[in-house]
Design a protein around this motif. Structure first.
Motif, PDB file in Angstrom:
ATOM      1  N   UNK A 111       0.818  -1.215   0.000  1.00 30.09           N
ATOM      2  CA  UNK A 111       0.000   0.000   0.000  1.00 30.09           C
ATOM      3  C   UNK A 111       0.853   1.267   0.000  1.00 30.09           C
ATOM      4  N   UNK A 112       2.032   1.207   0.575  1.00 32.74           N
ATOM      5  CA  UNK A 112       2.973   2.314   0.477  1.00 32.74           C
ATOM      6  C   UNK A 112       2.495   3.627   1.056  1.00 32.74           C
ATOM      7  N   UNK A 113       1.862   3.590   2.198  1.00 30.27           N
ATOM      8  CA  UNK A 113       1.395   4.840   2.796  1.00 30.27           C
ATOM      9  C   UNK A 113       2.533   5.678   3.373  1.00 30.27           C
ATOM     10  N   UNK A 114       3.735   5.167   3.394  1.00 28.61           N
ATOM     11  CA  UNK A 114       4.890   5.966   3.796  1.00 28.61           C
ATOM     12  C   UNK A 114       5.580   6.589   2.586  1.00 28.61           C
ATOM     13  N   UNK A 115       4.953   6.491   1.421  1.00 27.01           N
ATOM     14  CA  UNK A 115       5.457   7.107   0.194  1.00 27.01           C
ATOM     15  C   UNK A 115       4.576   8.293  -0.179  1.00 27.01           C
ATOM     16  N   UNK A 116       5.112   9.183  -0.987  1.00 31.72           N
ATOM     17  CA  UNK A 116       4.330  10.311  -1.499  1.00 31.72           C
ATOM     18  C   UNK A 116       4.423  10.344  -3.023  1.00 31.72           C
ATOM     19  N   UNK A 117       3.329  10.039  -3.733  1.00 30.43           N
ATOM     20  CA  UNK A 117       2.042   9.603  -3.201  1.00 30.43           C
ATOM     21  C   UNK A 117       2.065   8.110  -2.875  1.00 30.43           C
ATOM     22  N   UNK A 118       1.101   7.624  -2.114  1.00 33.42           N
ATOM     23  CA  UNK A 118       1.044   6.179  -1.823  1.00 33.42           C
ATOM     24  C   UNK A 118       0.700   5.392  -3.079  1.00 33.42           C
ATOM     25  N   UNK A 119       0.908   4.092  -3.033  1.00 32.04           N
ATOM     26  CA  UNK A 119       0.715   3.259  -4.218  1.00 32.04           C
ATOM     27  C   UNK A 119      -0.756   3.068  -4.587  1.00 32.04           C
ATOM     28  N   UNK A 120      -1.667   3.413  -3.684  1.00 32.05           N
ATOM     29  CA  UNK A 120      -3.083   3.173  -3.959  1.00 32.05           C
ATOM     30  C   UNK A 120      -3.580   3.932  -5.183  1.00 32.05           C
ATOM     31  N   UNK A 121      -2.867   4.968  -5.600  1.00 34.57           N
ATOM     32  CA  UNK A 121      -3.293   5.741  -6.768  1.00 34.57           C
ATOM     33  C   UNK A 121      -2.766   5.223  -8.090  1.00 34.57           C
ATOM     34  N   UNK A 122      -1.933   4.205  -8.071  1.00 35.72           N
ATOM     35  CA  UNK A 122      -1.383   3.657  -9.311  1.00 35.72           C
ATOM     36  C   UNK A 122      -2.466   2.936 -10.106  1.00 35.72           C
ATOM     37  N   UNK A 123      -2.377   3.028 -11.419  1.00 35.65           N
ATOM     38  CA  UNK A 123      -3.456   2.528 -12.278  1.00 35.65           C
ATOM     39  C   UNK A 123      -3.686   1.029 -12.149  1.00 35.65           C
ATOM     40  N   UNK A 124      -2.643   0.274 -11.849  1.00 40.77           N
ATOM     41  CA  UNK A 124      -2.788  -1.184 -11.762  1.00 40.77           C
ATOM     42  C   UNK A 124      -2.876  -1.681 -10.315  1.00 40.77           C
ATOM     43  N   UNK A 125      -2.944  -0.762  -9.361  1.00 40.83           N
ATOM     44  CA  UNK A 125      -2.906  -1.168  -7.960  1.00 40.83           C
ATOM     45  C   UNK A 125      -4.106  -2.033  -7.587  1.00 40.83           C
ATOM     46  N   UNK A 126      -5.298  -1.587  -7.926  1.00 41.32           N
ATOM     47  CA  UNK A 126      -6.506  -2.321  -7.538  1.00 41.32           C
ATOM     48  C   UNK A 126      -6.488  -3.742  -8.086  1.00 41.32           C
ATOM     49  N   UNK A 127      -6.095  -3.881  -9.355  1.00 44.63           N
ATOM     50  CA  UNK A 127      -6.090  -5.221  -9.957  1.00 44.63           C
ATOM     51  C   UNK A 127      -5.101  -6.149  -9.258  1.00 44.63           C
ATOM     52  N   UNK A 128      -3.934  -5.634  -8.866  1.00 42.95           N
ATOM     53  CA  UNK A 128      -2.947  -6.463  -8.180  1.00 42.95           C
ATOM     54  C   UNK A 128      -3.490  -6.964  -6.838  1.00 42.95           C
ATOM     55  N   UNK A 129      -4.104  -6.063  -6.095  1.00 45.01           N
ATOM     56  CA  UNK A 129      -4.639  -6.447  -4.788  1.00 45.01           C
ATOM     57  C   UNK A 129      -5.793  -7.429  -4.949  1.00 45.01           C
ATOM     58  N   UNK A 130      -6.626  -7.209  -5.961  1.00 50.14           N
ATOM     59  CA  UNK A 130      -7.795  -8.068  -6.152  1.00 50.14           C
ATOM     60  C   UNK A 130      -7.407  -9.474  -6.607  1.00 50.14           C
ATOM     61  N   UNK A 131      -6.335  -9.603  -7.358  1.00 47.28           N
ATOM     62  CA  UNK A 131      -5.840 -10.938  -7.711  1.00 47.28           C
ATOM     63  C   UNK A 131      -5.467 -11.694  -6.442  1.00 47.28           C
ATOM     64  N   UNK A 132      -4.762 -11.009  -5.546  1.00 46.62           N
ATOM     65  CA  UNK A 132      -4.380 -11.639  -4.278  1.00 46.62           C
ATOM     66  C   UNK A 132      -5.608 -11.929  -3.419  1.00 46.62           C
ATOM     67  N   UNK A 133      -6.568 -11.012  -3.426  1.00 49.78           N
ATOM     68  CA  UNK A 133      -7.782 -11.192  -2.630  1.00 49.78           C
ATOM     69  C   UNK A 133      -8.573 -12.406  -3.108  1.00 49.78           C
ATOM     70  N   UNK A 134      -8.757 -12.525  -4.431  1.00 50.60           N
ATOM     71  CA  UNK A 134      -9.471 -13.686  -4.976  1.00 50.60           C
ATOM     72  C   UNK A 134      -8.782 -14.988  -4.576  1.00 50.60           C
ATOM     73  N   UNK A 135      -7.455 -14.994  -4.674  1.00 53.12           N
ATOM     74  CA  UNK A 135      -6.697 -16.197  -4.342  1.00 53.12           C
ATOM     75  C   UNK A 135      -6.852 -16.563  -2.873  1.00 53.12           C
TER      76      UNK A 135
END
Length: 275
Positions: free
Chosen positions: A111-135
């Motif tokens: 999630x990278x909340x210690x980064x500016x900006x955090x990774x949640x705004x990256x275009x492919x972020x949601x898909x990466x997390x959702x692949x892991x979530x489905x698994x």
């Protein structure tokens, strides 16, 4: 009605069936209406959660975030998760780096909340997390029927990544010891008692390396980059678990399993039984 994983039998034979049908079963599971609702909401809203506080305040986002890393039980622990995510991983003293369970550091890094900006705004972020979530959600559904099968699924997902790291072998072993599903498989496969985790950490490392070397020909985690070695590990874990459980499926193979267990005294002889 949501899709339920099909597990016609347990033990190693059951694992072989699940492994052969895994892709189609996972795809059917991910298409379930509840899973689709989770995915749609996460895609639509995760980029708005620009702080750890915002994520934790949204129960539906937090459900997916934790579920993607197998940390579902922490859903009520908002203050703890906010601290884990907020501190990130860049600083050595960050909470996630001090926890023995390495899944927290993996989540904080993703999630990278210690980064500016955090990774949640990256275009492919949601898909990466959702692949892991489905698994992970599929693994949970499998675990509702057979906990050992769930552990082997986690093994298939995570051990290859650990084995392929360029860190030292000791560091790889410490990662395994800090990842509960991997630890459970190794402890079961190597025949370690429930009291093993109470030993000094260096003694645990020494024991894991010695027993792995005796059974697999090498004490190194890197050998499990080889799918054949990983399969032998899964097979040994499931045969031991089946014997310990004394289920119906264990009866016909009991003599083989007993030979397998006795073979641990002679080191590499077990592998001939594992084939």
């Amino acid at each position: 009605m949501s899709f339920q994983p099909v597990l016609p039998f347990g033990g190693y034979a059951g694992w072989r069936f699940l492994d052969r049908t895994l892709e189609s079963q996972q795809a059917a599971f991910a298409k379930a209406p509840a899973m689709q609702r989770d995915a749609d909401y996460f895609r639509a809203n995760i980029a708005k959660a620009t702080t750890a506080e915002a994520l934790v305040a949204d129960h539906r986002l937090m459900k997916v975030a934790l579920g993607a890393f197998g940390l579902d039980d922490d859903l009520p622990n908002k203050a703890f998760i906010r601290k884990v995510l907020g501190e990130g991983t860049l600083q050595a003293e960050a909470l996630s780096n001090r926890l023995s369970d390495k899944r927290y550091a993996a989540m904080a890094k993703a999630f990278g909340y210690d980064l500016q900006p955090p990774r949640v705004g990256q275009s492919d972020f949601a898909d990466k997390i959702l692949v892991a979530y489905d698994s992970r959600r599929f693994e949970t559904a499998v675990g509702d029927q057979d906990g050992n099968m769930r552990l082997v699924l986690a093994l298939q997902r995570d051990l290859g990544d650990v084995a392929a790291k360029t860190t030292s072998e000791a560091t790889k072993w410490f990662t395994i010891m800090g990842t509960p599903p991997l630890r459970s498989v190794f402890e079961g496969a190597l025949g370690l008692p429930s009291s093993f985790a109470t030993l000094d950490i260096d003694k645990q490392l020494e024991t894991l390396q010695e027993r792995t070397g005796a059974l697999f020909g090498s004490p190194d985690v890197s050998q499990f980059s080889d799918p054949a070695q990983m399969e032998k590990l899964a097979r040994l874990f499931l045969v031991r678990a089946e014997l310990a459980g004394g289920g119906a499926s264990a009866v016909s193979g009991q003599s083989v399993a007993l030979q397998l267990l006795q073979g641990t005294q002679a080191g590499g002889g077990v592998l001939s039984l594992l084939g």
